[in-house]
Design a protein around this motif. Structure first.
Motif, PDB file in Angstrom:
ATOM      1  N   LEU A 121      14.721   3.980   6.927  1.00  0.00           N
ATOM      2  CA  LEU A 121      15.853   3.218   7.428  1.00  0.00           C
ATOM      3  C   LEU A 121      17.135   3.778   6.814  1.00  0.00           C
ATOM      4  N   ALA A 122      18.099   4.100   7.646  1.00  0.00           N
ATOM      5  CA  ALA A 122      19.377   4.637   7.177  1.00  0.00           C
ATOM      6  C   ALA A 122      20.314   3.486   6.849  1.00  0.00           C
ATOM      7  N   ALA A 123      19.871   2.620   5.950  1.00  0.00           N
ATOM      8  CA  ALA A 123      20.678   1.484   5.522  1.00  0.00           C
ATOM      9  C   ALA A 123      20.164   1.014   4.187  1.00  0.00           C
ATOM     10  N   ARG A 124      21.033   0.404   3.420  1.00  0.00           N
ATOM     11  CA  ARG A 124      20.636  -0.182   2.146  1.00  0.00           C
ATOM     12  C   ARG A 124      20.435  -1.674   2.353  1.00  0.00           C
ATOM     13  N   LEU A 125      19.234  -2.150   2.050  1.00  0.00           N
ATOM     14  CA  LEU A 125      18.927  -3.565   2.267  1.00  0.00           C
ATOM     15  C   LEU A 125      19.522  -4.428   1.168  1.00  0.00           C
ATOM     16  N   PRO A 126      19.811  -5.683   1.472  1.00  0.00           N
ATOM     17  CA  PRO A 126      20.190  -6.617   0.409  1.00  0.00           C
ATOM     18  C   PRO A 126      19.080  -6.674  -0.631  1.00  0.00           C
ATOM     19  N   THR A 127      19.444  -6.778  -1.900  1.00  0.00           N
ATOM     20  CA  THR A 127      18.424  -6.724  -2.943  1.00  0.00           C
ATOM     21  C   THR A 127      17.690  -8.053  -3.142  1.00  0.00           C
ATOM     22  N   ASP A 128      18.344  -9.160  -2.833  1.00  0.00           N
ATOM     23  CA  ASP A 128      17.733 -10.470  -3.081  1.00  0.00           C
ATOM     24  C   ASP A 128      18.147 -11.453  -1.994  1.00  0.00           C
ATOM     25  N   GLY A 129      17.423 -12.595  -1.958  1.00  0.00           N
ATOM     26  CA  GLY A 129      17.854 -13.712  -1.150  1.00  0.00           C
ATOM     27  C   GLY A 129      17.482 -13.656   0.310  1.00  0.00           C
ATOM     28  N   TRP A 130      16.488 -12.861   0.671  1.00  0.00           N
ATOM     29  CA  TRP A 130      16.086 -12.811   2.070  1.00  0.00           C
ATOM     30  C   TRP A 130      14.575 -12.642   2.168  1.00  0.00           C
ATOM     31  N   THR A 131      14.051 -13.059   3.294  1.00  0.00           N
ATOM     32  CA  THR A 131      12.634 -12.865   3.595  1.00  0.00           C
ATOM     33  C   THR A 131      12.438 -12.028   4.842  1.00  0.00           C
ATOM     34  N   THR A 132      13.326 -12.179   5.824  1.00  0.00           N
ATOM     35  CA  THR A 132      13.255 -11.360   7.033  1.00  0.00           C
ATOM     36  C   THR A 132      14.635 -10.797   7.355  1.00  0.00           C
ATOM     37  N   LEU A 133      14.636  -9.609   7.954  1.00  0.00           N
ATOM     38  CA  LEU A 133      15.861  -8.971   8.419  1.00  0.00           C
ATOM     39  C   LEU A 133      15.651  -8.475   9.841  1.00  0.00           C
ATOM     40  N   GLU A 134      16.663  -8.597  10.650  1.00  0.00           N
ATOM     41  CA  GLU A 134      16.635  -8.032  11.988  1.00  0.00           C
ATOM     42  C   GLU A 134      17.403  -6.723  11.953  1.00  0.00           C
ATOM     43  N   LEU A 135      16.734  -5.627  12.283  1.00  0.00           N
ATOM     44  CA  LEU A 135      17.313  -4.291  12.199  1.00  0.00           C
ATOM     45  C   LEU A 135      17.992  -3.926  13.507  1.00  0.00           C
ATOM     46  N   SER A 136      19.170  -3.364  13.425  1.00  0.00           N
ATOM     47  CA  SER A 136      19.914  -2.976  14.616  1.00  0.00           C
ATOM     48  C   SER A 136      19.484  -1.600  15.110  1.00  0.00           C
ATOM     49  N   ASP A 137      19.827  -1.285  16.334  1.00  0.00           N
ATOM     50  CA  ASP A 137      19.547   0.027  16.905  1.00  0.00           C
ATOM     51  C   ASP A 137      20.259   1.108  16.097  1.00  0.00           C
ATOM     52  N   GLY A 138      19.655   2.271  16.048  1.00  0.00           N
ATOM     53  CA  GLY A 138      20.267   3.415  15.393  1.00  0.00           C
ATOM     54  C   GLY A 138      20.012   3.515  13.914  1.00  0.00           C
ATOM     55  N   ILE A 139      19.197   2.616  13.388  1.00  0.00           N
ATOM     56  CA  ILE A 139      18.973   2.586  11.949  1.00  0.00           C
ATOM     57  C   ILE A 139      17.758   3.419  11.521  1.00  0.00           C
ATOM     58  N   ASP A 140      16.878   3.739  12.467  1.00  0.00           N
ATOM     59  CA  ASP A 140      15.637   4.453  12.146  1.00  0.00           C
ATOM     60  C   ASP A 140      15.855   5.952  12.032  1.00  0.00           C
ATOM     61  N   ARG A 141      15.158   6.540  11.073  1.00  0.00           N
ATOM     62  CA  ARG A 141      15.141   7.986  10.895  1.00  0.00           C
ATOM     63  C   ARG A 141      13.686   8.450  10.843  1.00  0.00           C
ATOM     64  N   ASP A 142      13.449   9.670  11.299  1.00  0.00           N
ATOM     65  CA  ASP A 142      12.093  10.213  11.340  1.00  0.00           C
ATOM     66  C   ASP A 142      12.132  11.668  10.881  1.00  0.00           C
TER      67      ASP A 142
END
Length: 205
Positions: A121-142
């Protein structure tokens, strides 16, 4: 901890605008705790970590000494530079890590034999305080990494590494600094990423 559908909050949107620095990967095992660099010893740079895994991957005698198991990953603890945590890992055909991150550690890995695929994922996730995240388009890398190829990554890098071969083992070298304080493991369904479990060093050493 395991997430249950009855307790999951509404996914928090995470957009591609939250990109972290992309500078271009763990197993369980045993061994002594790594020495931590003293206050006067500089921390290894990302370039030094990447140089270490590349040089180590070229050590044919070391790579060939790793026992390979047809059923599961195998590993050997190594001495990394500047008090870092390093591993030589063998990947049977069809195995992978699942989605995870490396908390506050930076790192690097190089393929020593075979081929590995990295989804990240080309993004830095929040470090605390969440259980689920909805990822936007364009965030995946392969990335498809063949023998001799590798990459480095910054803190909170989220990825999964796979050996997609049907008949060939892969071997890779990984290094992390500081030594991993924890690994957060995730499940993913479509664009939704769920935090499932947090592991501590005693879970894999």
């Amino acid at each position: 901890m395991s997430a249950s559908s009855s307790s999951l909050p509404t996914p928090t949107p995470l957009s591609a605008s939250a990109f972290g620095t992309d500078l271009s990967v763990p197993a369980t095992g045993s061994g002594d705790a790594p020495a931590v660099a003293g206050p006067s010893a500089p921390a290894p740079t990302v370039a030094e970590l990447l140089d270490f895994v590349r040089r180590t991957a070229e050590d044919a005698a070391l790579v060939s000494s790793l026992p390979l198991d047809p059923e599961g990953r195998t590993w050997l603890r190594l001495d990394g530079p500047g008090g870092s945590e390093a591993w030589l890992i063998g990947w049977p055909p069809g195995t992978g890590t699942g989605w995870h991150d490396h908390a506050e550690s930076t790192g690097a890995f190089t393929v020593a034999a075979g081929t590995l695929r990295e989804h990240s994922l080309a993004a830095r996730l929040p470090t605390d305080g969440w259980t689920t995240l909805e990822l936007s388009d364009g965030i995946d890398r392969d990335r498809l990494l063949a023998t001799g190829q590798g990459r480095a990554f910054s803190r909170h890098h989220v990825h999964e590494v796979l050996n997609e071969s049907g008949d060939e083992h892969a071997v890779s070298v990984h290094v992390y600094y500081p030594p991993l304080p924890q690994i957060r493991r995730y499940s993913r369904t479509g664009a939704v990423l769920r935090l499932e479990q947090t592991e501590r060093p005693e879970d894999w050493q």
